[in-house]
Structure formats: C-alpha cells, structure tokens
Write an enzyme that holds these catalytic residues in place. Structure first.
Site, PDB file in Angstrom:
ATOM      1  CG  ASN A 101       1.498  -8.013   2.027  1.00 27.66           C
ATOM      2  OD1 ASN A 101       0.032  -8.029   3.159  1.00 27.66           O
ATOM      3  ND2 ASN A 101       1.843  -9.337   1.729  1.00 27.66           N
ATOM      4  CG  HIS A 111      -0.294  -7.118   8.029  1.00 27.00           C
ATOM      5  ND1 HIS A 111      -0.536  -8.624   8.939  1.00 27.00           N
ATOM      6  CD2 HIS A 111       0.976  -7.257   7.084  1.00 27.00           C
ATOM      7  CE1 HIS A 111       0.657  -9.246   8.380  1.00 27.00           C
ATOM      8  NE2 HIS A 111       0.588  -8.993   7.738  1.00 27.00           N
ATOM      9  CG  HIS A 158      -1.840 -14.721   0.266  1.00 27.58           C
ATOM     10  ND1 HIS A 158      -1.795 -15.110   1.045  1.00 27.58           N
ATOM     11  CD2 HIS A 158      -2.672 -15.053  -0.330  1.00 27.58           C
ATOM     12  CE1 HIS A 158      -1.471 -16.548   1.754  1.00 27.58           C
ATOM     13  NE2 HIS A 158      -2.466 -17.229  -0.217  1.00 27.58           N
ATOM     14  NE  ARG A 212      -4.305 -16.191   4.478  1.00 26.68           N
ATOM     15  CZ  ARG A 212      -2.692 -17.532   4.789  1.00 26.68           C
ATOM     16  NH1 ARG A 212      -3.938 -18.636   4.364  1.00 26.68           N
ATOM     17  NH2 ARG A 212      -1.722 -17.319   5.333  1.00 26.68           N
ATOM     18  NE  ARG A 231      -6.495 -16.438   7.611  1.00 24.54           N
ATOM     19  CZ  ARG A 231      -5.188 -16.660   7.721  1.00 24.54           C
ATOM     20  NH1 ARG A 231      -4.297 -16.547   8.076  1.00 24.54           N
ATOM     21  NH2 ARG A 231      -5.445 -17.909   7.690  1.00 24.54           N
ATOM     22  CG  HIS A 232      -5.635 -11.382   4.779  1.00 26.15           C
ATOM     23  ND1 HIS A 232      -5.514 -10.794   3.282  1.00 26.15           N
ATOM     24  CD2 HIS A 232      -5.074 -11.859   5.201  1.00 26.15           C
ATOM     25  CE1 HIS A 232      -4.820 -12.217   3.202  1.00 26.15           C
ATOM     26  NE2 HIS A 232      -3.971 -12.148   4.816  1.00 26.15           N
ATOM     27  CD  GLU A 251       2.185 -13.078  -1.017  1.00 21.80           C
ATOM     28  OE1 GLU A 251       1.335 -13.558  -0.211  1.00 21.80           O
ATOM     29  OE2 GLU A 251       3.330 -11.850  -0.772  1.00 21.80           O
ATOM     30  CB  THR A 284       1.717 -15.159   8.044  1.00 25.84           C
ATOM     31  OG1 THR A 284       2.675 -14.835   6.932  1.00 25.84           O
ATOM     32  CG2 THR A 284       2.736 -15.846   9.492  1.00 25.84           C
ATOM     33  CB  THR A 285       2.929 -17.425   3.488  1.00 29.26           C
ATOM     34  OG1 THR A 285       2.093 -16.989   3.176  1.00 29.26           O
ATOM     35  CG2 THR A 285       3.500 -18.806   3.240  1.00 29.26           C
ATOM     36  CD  GLU A 290       7.839 -13.555  -2.077  1.00 29.35           C
ATOM     37  OE1 GLU A 290       7.187 -13.454  -2.788  1.00 29.35           O
ATOM     38  OE2 GLU A 290       7.759 -12.792  -1.135  1.00 29.35           O
ATOM     39  CG  HIS A 342       7.409 -14.682   5.915  1.00 24.67           C
ATOM     40  ND1 HIS A 342       7.659 -14.507   6.558  1.00 24.67           N
ATOM     41  CD2 HIS A 342       6.784 -14.642   5.189  1.00 24.67           C
ATOM     42  CE1 HIS A 342       5.522 -15.094   7.339  1.00 24.67           C
ATOM     43  NE2 HIS A 342       5.692 -15.147   6.555  1.00 24.67           N
ATOM     44  N   GLY A 343       9.204 -11.431   6.811  1.00 22.25           N
ATOM     45  CA  GLY A 343       9.940 -10.655   8.123  1.00 22.25           C
ATOM     46  C   GLY A 343      10.893  -9.717   7.872  1.00 22.25           C
ATOM     47  CG  PHE A 358       3.888  -7.963  10.961  1.00 26.13           C
ATOM     48  CD1 PHE A 358       2.689  -7.588  11.142  1.00 26.13           C
ATOM     49  CD2 PHE A 358       4.369  -7.398  11.785  1.00 26.13           C
ATOM     50  CE1 PHE A 358       1.665  -8.021  12.016  1.00 26.13           C
ATOM     51  CE2 PHE A 358       4.470  -7.280  13.159  1.00 26.13           C
ATOM     52  CZ  PHE A 358       2.724  -7.845  13.574  1.00 26.13           C
TER      53      PHE A 358
HETATM   54  N1  PXP Z   1       5.910 -12.750   0.845  1.00 21.10           N
HETATM   55  C1  PXP Z   1       4.644 -13.849   1.060  1.00 21.10           C
HETATM   56  C2  PXP Z   1       4.865 -14.764   0.016  1.00 21.10           C
HETATM   57  C3  PXP Z   1       4.378 -13.373   1.874  1.00 21.10           C
HETATM   58  O1  PXP Z   1       3.094 -14.598   2.407  1.00 21.10           O
HETATM   59  C4  PXP Z   1       4.191 -12.639   3.191  1.00 21.10           C
HETATM   60  C5  PXP Z   1       3.231 -12.502   4.122  1.00 21.10           C
HETATM   61  O2  PXP Z   1       2.090 -11.888   3.699  1.00 21.10           O
HETATM   62  C6  PXP Z   1       5.308 -11.659   2.863  1.00 21.10           C
HETATM   63  C7  PXP Z   1       5.831 -11.697   1.990  1.00 21.10           C
HETATM   64  C8  PXP Z   1       5.218 -10.364   3.155  1.00 21.10           C
HETATM   65  O3  PXP Z   1       5.843 -11.045   4.914  1.00 21.10           O
HETATM   66  P1  PXP Z   1       6.009  -9.835   6.027  1.00 21.10           P
HETATM   67  O4  PXP Z   1       4.509  -9.802   6.099  1.00 21.10           O
HETATM   68  O5  PXP Z   1       6.250 -10.867   6.952  1.00 21.10           O
HETATM   69  O6  PXP Z   1       6.602  -8.635   5.819  1.00 21.10           O
END
Ligand code: PXP
Length: 242
Positions: free
Chosen positions: A7, A10, A43, A45, A49-50, A70, A100-101, A152, A192-193, A216
C-alpha cells in the site's frame, strides 16, 4: 503462495504534506515491484487526502503486477474505479475524521446497497471484488450474499493485541473466518497493521490467505533502510513458509 501487495498511500501523504511533487507514489509503486512485490494497493479517498486521480491513472499504466483499488461506496469513486478496471476492487468503510481505516464493513446491515455496488464493479470487468470485513462469521456469511468473490480480513485487532493470550484470541477469530470464507468459495485476503514482528504468527496460523496488503510498516521502515530493502525484508517473512 501468499502475494504481497504494498500500500503506497503513505508515500502520497508525505508528498502532499509539503504540496510537493515528490516523493511520487507512482515511483514508489515501481520500486516496490522491482523489489519483488506482487502488486500495489492504494485507497482513493473522497477527500483525496493522499492518492489523487492523476496517481491512479499512472498506476494503472505502470503497475505490471496486481493492482488493488480500495474505495468506499461513493458513486463518483465507483464510476472512476469502473473506468480504471483494476485487478481487485476492495470496498472499505470511509470516515472523513479517521486517521486510517478503522474497521471492516458492516456487510450484514448493508447487503442490498453492497450487492448493487458489487454488481456494478463486476459488470465493468473487474475480476475480484472484495469486501474488507472484521473476522466475524456473520459478516463472512453476509459477504457471500452480496455477490462478492473475495474478502479482505481486517487484521487490525490482531496487530494491536498486546501479549500472547490476546494475540492468540485474535488470531483464532482470523483462522475461523478464513476457514469459513474458503469453504464458501471466497478468496481470502488480509491486511491492516502487519509488520515484521507480528506477521510470522499470522502466517503460521491462518490458512487460505492468497494476498496481504501492507503499507505503514514497509513505508515507515523504508526511511531507514530504503524501500527496496523494506519490501524485500517483508517478502522474506511472507514467503518464508511457502
Ligand atoms: N487493508 C486496508 C483495507 C486498509 O485500509 C489498509 C490501510 O490503508 C491496509 C490494508 C494496510 O494497513 P497498514 O498500512 O497498517 O499496513
């Protein structure tokens, strides 16, 4: 083998912080792929914003691997996604105030609206239409009813779990959800994370995961080691048991 899609939102956030032209998320996408990533996620938006429309059009041209778009269910963004026709369209909740989401879609209470959007995206030729969901069995059962062919799994609670017991509690929910989704014929993605520390337990426990989306941790680490190395380090961990 589990795919890594990076992703790059950032990178765009950093660019936009100074209203500059760099760092360019399109260059970042190319660097991620040349380091071995299987594709790229972004993503778009509503508030831009990004990632911007210009980024999306260029990403469609330069990304050779898989492209995951996304988006929320906003009609303007849906129409743009249909025009771009990525490999995967992942529907996510979107709230203007969030950093973030923050969680998965409430699929069960929005089956009718989501079914309409899924049908629209599929009829534009998008092969995988995915719903970002919390690891709750009722949400996965509802996902099937919308006509989506992919979910997902939101791994944020697992990633934020503190201590071994909490991590095991969260990872079990992911295991059950992945098993149910697979039984129902859904492709399983997750994200995510994730980072270098928490990914191994997920990798060694949760079955059927075809693709992970990581942003991230890779972009943050790239400040110290460069994007090429940061992607390769994550790939080493992801492909480790395959
Ligand atoms: N999947 C989705 C749907 C997300 O919104 C995000 C964050 O943008 C991620 C995955 C990736 O998350 P991270 O940036 O924490 O790796």
């Amino acid at each position: 083998m589990t795919n890594l899609l990076v992703n790059i939102d950032h990178v765009a956030t950093l660019r936009n912080a100074r209203r500059e032209l760099m760092p360019d998320p399109v260059h970042a996408a190319m660097a991620c792929e040349s380091a071995g990533a299987d594709g790229v996620v972004f993503h778009l938006r509503q508030d831009r914003r990004h990632i911007t429309d210009r980024d999306v059009r260029l990403l469609k041209e330069v990304v050779h691997g898989r492209l995951d778009f996304e988006l929320s269910t906003n009609p303007e963004i849906i129409a743009f996604c249909c025009e771009i026709c990525p490999d995967v369209a992942t529907l996510v909740p979107e709230n203007r105030q969030e950093v973030t989401t923050e969680g998965g879609l409430n699929v069960r209470d929005n089956i009718s609206r989501l079914s309409t959007v899924v049908a629209e995206l599929k009829s534009a030729g998008i092969e995988q239409v995915s719903l970002f969901v919390d690891p709750e069995l009722y949400q996965i059962e509802a996902a099937i009813e919308t006509g989506a062919n992919t979910i997902e799994l939101h791994t944020g609670d697992f990633a934020n779990a503190v201590g071994h017991d909490a991590q095991i509690f969260e990872v079990k929910k992911l295991v059950q959800s992945a098993e149910l989704a697979h039984e129902l014929g859904l492709n399983v993605h997750a994200g995510h994370g994730f980072n270098l520390t928490n990914y191994p337990i997920f990798r060694d426990t949760v079955p059927h995961v075809k693709e992970v989306s990581i942003g991230f941790a890779i972009i943050a680490r790239s400040v110290f080691v460069g994007l090429h190395v940061a992607v390769q380090e994550m790939l080493d961990v992801i492909k480790h048991s395959d």
